[in-house]
Write an enzyme that holds these catalytic residues in place. Sequence first.
Site, PDB file in Angstrom:
ATOM      1  N   ASP A  62      27.762  29.998  45.270  1.00  0.00           N
ATOM      2  CA  ASP A  62      28.090  31.407  45.049  1.00  0.00           C
ATOM      3  C   ASP A  62      28.859  31.877  46.277  1.00  0.00           C
ATOM      4  O   ASP A  62      28.289  32.001  47.364  1.00  0.00           O
ATOM      5  CB  ASP A  62      26.812  32.227  44.856  1.00  0.00           C
ATOM      6  CG  ASP A  62      27.094  33.684  44.522  1.00  0.00           C
ATOM      7  OD1 ASP A  62      28.201  34.184  44.851  1.00  0.00           O
ATOM      8  OD2 ASP A  62      26.201  34.338  43.936  1.00  0.00           O
ATOM      9  N   VAL A  63      30.162  32.112  46.123  1.00  0.00           N
ATOM     10  CA  VAL A  63      30.998  32.404  47.289  1.00  0.00           C
ATOM     11  C   VAL A  63      30.660  33.728  47.959  1.00  0.00           C
ATOM     12  O   VAL A  63      31.103  33.984  49.080  1.00  0.00           O
ATOM     13  CB  VAL A  63      32.500  32.380  46.924  1.00  0.00           C
ATOM     14  CG1 VAL A  63      32.909  31.018  46.407  1.00  0.00           C
ATOM     15  CG2 VAL A  63      32.850  33.484  45.924  1.00  0.00           C
ATOM     16  N   ASN A  89      40.187  30.712  45.112  1.00  0.00           N
ATOM     17  CA  ASN A  89      40.580  31.169  43.784  1.00  0.00           C
ATOM     18  C   ASN A  89      39.512  31.996  43.076  1.00  0.00           C
ATOM     19  O   ASN A  89      39.840  32.800  42.207  1.00  0.00           O
ATOM     20  CB  ASN A  89      40.935  29.953  42.923  1.00  0.00           C
ATOM     21  CG  ASN A  89      41.081  30.307  41.465  1.00  0.00           C
ATOM     22  OD1 ASN A  89      42.060  30.926  41.056  1.00  0.00           O
ATOM     23  ND2 ASN A  89      40.083  29.949  40.656  1.00  0.00           N
ATOM     24  N   TYR A 157      39.370  46.120  41.556  1.00  0.00           N
ATOM     25  CA  TYR A 157      40.159  44.886  41.604  1.00  0.00           C
ATOM     26  C   TYR A 157      41.367  45.050  42.519  1.00  0.00           C
ATOM     27  O   TYR A 157      41.641  44.196  43.382  1.00  0.00           O
ATOM     28  CB  TYR A 157      40.613  44.521  40.191  1.00  0.00           C
ATOM     29  CG  TYR A 157      41.443  43.269  40.105  1.00  0.00           C
ATOM     30  CD1 TYR A 157      40.854  42.009  40.180  1.00  0.00           C
ATOM     31  CD2 TYR A 157      42.826  43.328  39.936  1.00  0.00           C
ATOM     32  CE1 TYR A 157      41.606  40.850  40.081  1.00  0.00           C
ATOM     33  CE2 TYR A 157      43.593  42.172  39.838  1.00  0.00           C
ATOM     34  CZ  TYR A 157      42.971  40.939  39.911  1.00  0.00           C
ATOM     35  OH  TYR A 157      43.729  39.795  39.819  1.00  0.00           O
ATOM     36  N   LYS A 161      42.328  43.022  46.076  1.00  0.00           N
ATOM     37  CA  LYS A 161      43.523  42.186  46.191  1.00  0.00           C
ATOM     38  C   LYS A 161      44.440  42.677  47.319  1.00  0.00           C
ATOM     39  O   LYS A 161      45.109  41.864  47.975  1.00  0.00           O
ATOM     40  CB  LYS A 161      44.264  42.125  44.859  1.00  0.00           C
ATOM     41  CG  LYS A 161      43.502  41.351  43.791  1.00  0.00           C
ATOM     42  CD  LYS A 161      43.153  39.932  44.234  1.00  0.00           C
ATOM     43  CE  LYS A 161      42.429  39.139  43.173  1.00  0.00           C
ATOM     44  NZ  LYS A 161      42.126  37.745  43.597  1.00  0.00           N
TER      45      LYS A 161
END
Length: 252
Positions: A62-63, A89, A157, A161
């Site tokens: 789990d990043v 990613n 989101y 980013k």
Amino acid sequence: MVTEVGRVPRVIVVTGAGSGLGRAMATALLGVGHRVVLVGRTRATLDEVAEGHDRADVRECDVSVPDSVHRLFQGVFTDFGRLDVLVNNAGTFGPPGSIDEVDPAAWSHTVATNLTGAFLCAREAVRIMKVQDPRGGRIINNGSISAHTPRPESVAYTATKHGVSGLTKSIALDGRAFDICCSQIDIGNAATDMTAGIAHAARQADGTTRPEPTFDSVHVADTVVHLVDLPLDVNVPTMTIMANRMPYMGRG
């Protein structure tokens, strides 16, 4: 070992490798002979990607959890002795809605996955790349068209980013002295399960909804293969790959 085309196989970690763009990237890298560590939260989907590839290595992680990320990279270094490339990613679209409608918990989850996850993985990767012999390596961050121009009702989101863009630039700057390169690929409308709805109905800035063109994700994967092939005295700080007729230039 050198492949038939003169490519030197590298040890590569790809996060979010079980589906979508991560799956396409990992499959392409395996196809040209690299050792690819497939990382994700669901082992079953990772095993599907690894099937038939003797240079695939599956690791659950789990990043967004620091200890989980540390164990992942510690294991990679112990087992393979080095790390040449990290492909950051893993990500999520996060909650839809204008800022007044977004639940703080959903916001925090999106930040934890998209931005903090990329930070944690890059942090561990850089620690390895600084001390390995030969030193150095490459980090490739999955950005987005939304790192430049948002879609309507995508505040969580879009913010993450934009954060990835700052992370990429900082890693590239701080990594120079250690032969560490950092790139960002901003991808627009690659065809995956996650973006399937865009081809049928996508909300536009003027309030209308209409389908948008997509393109085959194999072209993103081929681009990653090319970046991995570059020597460490060459970096591509940022690049955009998108469906040609996507409403991005002049969006809105």
